[in-house]
Design a protein around this motif. Structure first.
Motif, short mmCIF file in Angstrom:
data_model
loop_
_atom_site.label_atom_id
_atom_site.label_comp_id
_atom_site.label_asym_id
_atom_site.label_seq_id
_atom_site.Cartn_x
_atom_site.Cartn_y
_atom_site.Cartn_z
N ARG A 195 -4.21 5.74 -12.01
CA ARG A 195 -3.22 5.31 -11.01
C ARG A 195 -3.83 5.31 -9.61
O ARG A 195 -3.39 4.57 -8.73
N ALA A 196 -4.86 6.13 -9.38
CA ALA A 196 -5.48 6.20 -8.06
C ALA A 196 -6.02 4.84 -7.63
O ALA A 196 -5.98 4.50 -6.44
N VAL A 197 -6.52 4.04 -8.55
CA VAL A 197 -7.07 2.73 -8.21
C VAL A 197 -5.97 1.81 -7.69
O VAL A 197 -6.17 1.08 -6.71
N ASP A 198 -4.82 1.83 -8.35
CA ASP A 198 -3.71 1.00 -7.88
C ASP A 198 -3.33 1.35 -6.45
O ASP A 198 -3.02 0.47 -5.64
N ILE A 199 -3.35 2.63 -6.14
CA ILE A 199 -3.01 3.08 -4.79
C ILE A 199 -4.04 2.59 -3.78
O ILE A 199 -3.71 2.08 -2.71
N LEU A 200 -5.32 2.71 -4.13
CA LEU A 200 -6.38 2.26 -3.22
C LEU A 200 -6.30 0.76 -2.98
O LEU A 200 -6.45 0.29 -1.85
N VAL A 201 -6.07 0.00 -4.03
CA VAL A 201 -5.96 -1.45 -3.88
C VAL A 201 -4.76 -1.79 -3.00
O VAL A 201 -4.85 -2.67 -2.13
N SER A 202 -3.65 -1.11 -3.20
CA SER A 202 -2.46 -1.36 -2.38
C SER A 202 -2.74 -1.08 -0.91
O SER A 202 -2.34 -1.85 -0.02
N ARG A 203 -3.44 0.01 -0.64
CA ARG A 203 -3.79 0.34 0.74
C ARG A 203 -4.69 -0.73 1.35
O ARG A 203 -4.51 -1.17 2.49
N LEU A 204 -5.68 -1.17 0.58
CA LEU A 204 -6.60 -2.20 1.06
C LEU A 204 -5.86 -3.50 1.36
O LEU A 204 -6.10 -4.16 2.38
N ARG A 205 -4.97 -3.89 0.48
CA ARG A 205 -4.22 -5.12 0.69
C ARG A 205 -3.40 -5.07 1.98
O ARG A 205 -3.33 -6.05 2.73
#
Length: 236
Positions: A197-207
């Motif tokens: 789930r950490a990856v989804d959070i990082l991608v969301s932040r980047l977007r």
């Protein structure tokens, strides 16, 4: 020698931890309150913060948000948060607020040292500094890998070290699909099957930070890829 600041209201934790981390070339200082941490950050240079989730004055999550949202020189300092064992919510919130990594309490000092070493490698604060690298230019985003700077038409984009490394990993292989597990393993330098789930959070932040540039593409049940063409390729 890397200088670390521990922010934890357990005064008994710091002395044995400082003694252990010294063997890995870490110098640990400690404070028990966020206000003291801000004073130390204003007066001294630290390479990373170890931040407890439960603190007096304000909790560690509010402190992380304050550090990341400020204009102070230390706003990009790597942050490793200490969270309650098994509390997924704490981990999600910490990452969403800009923490670079997390570790559940109680923890093994050797794992803490390994995670700190990984964070510092990513931020290139160690002796093996980055050699000059080319500027990566895409339609809407430039990545200066020498200065670790990302810019869009709107100006510079402030990224944490983990956000930057994720963007760089994807941008170096445009169109290649990376699974969540692949991304975690590459970023952490170890097997990371506990918390995709950490990856989804990082991608969301980047977007959010790159908006309105749509650089990251989600492929359902597959992963993520970098979707921008190199500068001058669009329409070719």
């Amino acid at each position: 020698m890397h200088r670390l600041l521990l922010i934890d209201d357990d005064e008994a934790l710091a002395p044995p931890l400082a003694h252990y981390l010294a063997r890995f070339d870490f110098e640990l200082s400690a404070v028990t309150r966020p206000s003291l941490a801000l004073a130390r950050l204003a007066a001294e240079r630290f390479d990373a913060l170890i931040l407890d989730g439960m603190l007096p004055e304000m909790d560690g999550f509010a402190f992380c948000k304050q550090v990341r949202g400020g204009q102070d020189p230390w706003r990009e300092i790597p942050i490793l948060m200490l969270t309650a064992r098994g509390d997924l919510t704490d981990r999600v919130v910490g990452l969403e607020l800009g923490a670079d990594d997390y570790l559940a309490k109680p923890f093994e000092p050797r794992e803490l040292a390994a995670r700190l070493q990984t964070i510092l490698r990513r931020t290139r604060l160690g002796p093996a500094a980055a050699a000059p690298s080319p500027l990566l230019r895409f339609d809407g985003v430039d990545i200066d890998t020498t200065r670790r700077r990302v810019t869009t038409a709107a100006g510079p984009v402030e990224l944490t070290s983990t956000e930057y490394e994720l963007l760089l990993m994807l941008a170096k292989a445009p169109g290649k699909v990376f699974s969540r597990d692949e991304i975690l393993n590459r970023l952490r330098g170890q097997e990371a099957d506990l918390y995709t789930r950490a990856v989804d959070i990082l991608v969301s932040r980047l977007r959010r930070k790159l908006d309105p540039v749509e650089a990251l593409k989600t492929l359902r049940n597959a992963g993520y890829c970098f979707a921008l063409p190199a500068r001058g390729e669009e329409g070719a």
